[in-house]
Design an enzyme around this catalytic site. Sequence first.
Site, PDB file in Angstrom:
ATOM      1  N   LYS A 128      -9.338   6.390  -7.177  1.00 34.44           N
ATOM      2  CA  LYS A 128      -9.883   7.182  -8.277  1.00 34.44           C
ATOM      3  C   LYS A 128     -11.281   7.697  -7.941  1.00 34.44           C
ATOM      4  CE  LYS A 128      -7.209   4.817 -11.860  1.00 34.44           C
ATOM      5  NZ  LYS A 128      -7.235   3.944 -13.039  1.00 34.44           N
ATOM      6  N   GLY A 143       0.825  -1.201   0.000  1.00 36.95           N
ATOM      7  CA  GLY A 143       0.000   0.000   0.000  1.00 36.95           C
ATOM      8  C   GLY A 143       0.857   1.247   0.000  1.00 36.95           C
ATOM      9  N   VAL A 146      -0.124   4.328   5.477  1.00 34.78           N
ATOM     10  CA  VAL A 146      -1.429   3.717   5.734  1.00 34.78           C
ATOM     11  C   VAL A 146      -1.375   2.741   6.906  1.00 34.78           C
ATOM     12  CG1 VAL A 146      -2.233   3.977   3.368  1.00 34.78           C
ATOM     13  CG2 VAL A 146      -1.023   1.909   4.010  1.00 34.78           C
ATOM     14  N   GLY A 147      -0.189   2.542   7.511  1.00 34.90           N
ATOM     15  CA  GLY A 147      -0.114   1.730   8.722  1.00 34.90           C
ATOM     16  C   GLY A 147       0.391   0.322   8.518  1.00 34.90           C
ATOM     17  N   SER A 159      -4.956   3.236 -18.195  1.00 35.98           N
ATOM     18  CA  SER A 159      -6.334   3.527 -17.790  1.00 35.98           C
ATOM     19  C   SER A 159      -6.869   4.846 -18.344  1.00 35.98           C
ATOM     20  CB  SER A 159      -6.440   3.545 -16.253  1.00 35.98           C
ATOM     21  OG  SER A 159      -5.631   4.557 -15.711  1.00 35.98           O
TER      22      SER A 159
END
Length: 814
Positions: free
Chosen positions: A736, A368, A372-373, A693
């Site tokens: 997104k 990640g 975020v930990g 994308s």
Amino acid sequence: MKTKKNKLQEQAINQTAGSLPLLPLKNIAILPKSIIPIIVGRDISIKAVEHALKNDRMLFIAAQKDPSLESLTNEDVFLHGTRSTILQVMRMPNGPLKIIAEGLCRAQAIRFINKDDEFICVEYIDLPTTNATPSIELNATWRELLNLYKIYTNLNNKAPSELIINAKTPQEMDYMSDTIAVHIENLTLEDRQCILELSDLQSRMFKLCSFLRREIDILQTEQRIRGQVQTQVDKNQREYYLHEQLKAIQKELGREDQSDDISALRQKAKITGLTKEAQQKVESELKRLEQMPPLSSEAVVSRNYIDWILSLPWTKISKDSINIHHAQTILDRNHAGLKKAKERIVEFIAAKKFSPNLYRSPVICLVGPPGVGKTSLGKSIAESMGREFIRISLGGVRDEAEIRGHRRTYIGALPGKIIQAMKKANKLNPVILLDEIDKMSRDMHGDPAAALLEVLDPEQNKNFVDHFLDIGYDLSQVMFIATANMVEHIPYALYDRLEIISLSGYSEQEKLAIANQFLIPKNLKEYNLTKKQFKISDEIILKLIDDYTKESGVRQLERLIAKLMRKTIQLLLADNKLKLVIITKELLLEWLGNPTYKKTSMSKKDERIGLATGLAWTEIGGDVLEIETSVLPGKGGLTLTGQLGEVMQESAQAAMSYIRSRAKELGLKNSFYTEHDIHLHIPEGATPKDGPSAGITICTALVSALTNNPTKPNVAMTGEITLQGRILSIGGLKEKILAAKQHGCTTIIIPQENVDDVDEIKKEMSLDGLNIIFVSAMDEVLKLVFKNDPFAKKPKFAKTTKKKTATKKKSKKE
């Protein structure tokens, strides 16, 4: 009326022998009659040498006053130097020149002239040797100099004794005195510059005599110290001999300390629970240790090796606290969100409780964005299971020996990080966190990722061999947890051994919950504040998140909260009557300044022709991309700007091929792409962008520009396009969608293949207010995003093109 100073300057100028390019040297002064090699690296020096080579190969060489300076002024160079000639030049591969220069005579700079910043030219005068007439005093000084140099050569073998000749004329004395000065070691730049500036022969010889006396005193002192050291060595050898005799006597008496130490080590080896292989290795080393002198280097190495083996845990196992509810409580207490990761951990604990024979642990890799930990989650896993926790940072590790250790033959050899972690844990089943596993690199010393393959494979790590220990060690009961930011940077063979758990970025509401439950209480305790002294509302926290952070995690948010608390403490100390500080928008603006991160500005135009909004994933979270397209008269060129990567450029080419295949349905001429130049640009051109994308967004912008059909506002899209117009799935969907919500988009177009991902996201966050449309073909997208159906009728652009073409044909006929 001219002053005396001006008259002297005029007189000096009238005596000028000429002008030469200046070559400044660092830490060295060249003397007349001496030949030295010089590496010329600075541009100003290289140009001076090249100018000299084109002319008479003559240079004015002088020393810098400060060797650390790279760019020089007139005041940074000594005025006294040497007029020198270049004997040889060699150009080195990487740019610098290597020259061999010979000093011809002393010279003094009168004026410095900058040649258009290419090099410095010097107007100079030669300084001939003075006081060079034969005299008794001159001969006596010369003899004293020769005697001192003879003593110096006897003390220093490096100084050539062949220089000692009986000079008969002052000219020979002049030459020999400069030559002696060159061969005196340890003279400083100031000493050599002093010799250079002495044109008076007798004064120069006096100065050389003083330098030689100083060097002789130093060399004699060194010889005396060397003799004392040798005496001490002889004394140590005698003491060693006596010590060995004393040991023999003590052995006869039955009192030998080393024997007692070895017996203690043998006893410890028996109770440590070593494997058969380790026991044999220790016994072999102990036998060698008995035959070695206790103070020898080999004995120290053997003793260190034995200590390492005996300090490792061989049978010590911590008992797992297998309680599912307790583990869930710890994980929820320490972390908000991270539902999938928590489920996988609780699942493993449940399996351990159900099957006591389950020893092999899965290798979980938490992937990640930063903050975020991931690392703190590893610590919580160890706490929930009641195991020891050890963190190994792999960021920047590029040597295999960091994992497997060094062989004992090397000086200062140590085991690798894995064995060191086992010693620190002192348990056979700790939780070891391999932090930043994607940041490893490789070099000539091996690939650490390849060394980790054995460590992380449950089928192989039961007999892990460290180069230092050279015996098998059981790692099968260790629970390894890895963390990474990007899966793509993990080698596939290593990736295959990992169970990937993706941790997506936090939404605004999750960050708000983390701030209230974790960050604010933690920092209040750290700064010794109470809730009665510091108050911040949810509205202000959300403003902090929106305007002052741009991240998937919460590290920057924690820094800002800590800063607000420090400012609060400052206010409380400044005003004793103040008891409570409430953080307001005005205080935010005063303490943190204007918002640091502004949202990507969306186009406010009503006619959005050639403009489409896409969604992008970055390492710090989601973002929107506004893709702009312009169609210009030309010959069919396609220009892509905005630092687009190879994949994104290929998406643009695929979109063009799709449009050409659908030209008739869109009302375009089949040859439209040969009569116009198309320019596609993505703003924030300094930021590299890549990925497939943006395919449907690029295609939409191209169709809008080619057909003069405006796109609808507040519509964002993401998806990969194929040549046939199919739309394929993409990643980073949660980030997104968060970016689309933050920028006020009301409709999002997503590939049909991502339906399941959206269902998962709905479980984690609310999607109210968003109209999510799933599509599988580009034709569906074009019908959704335009104000006018592009397939309904021929657009204006096609008619205009036709008119222009007709005009061209008419003019050709005329």
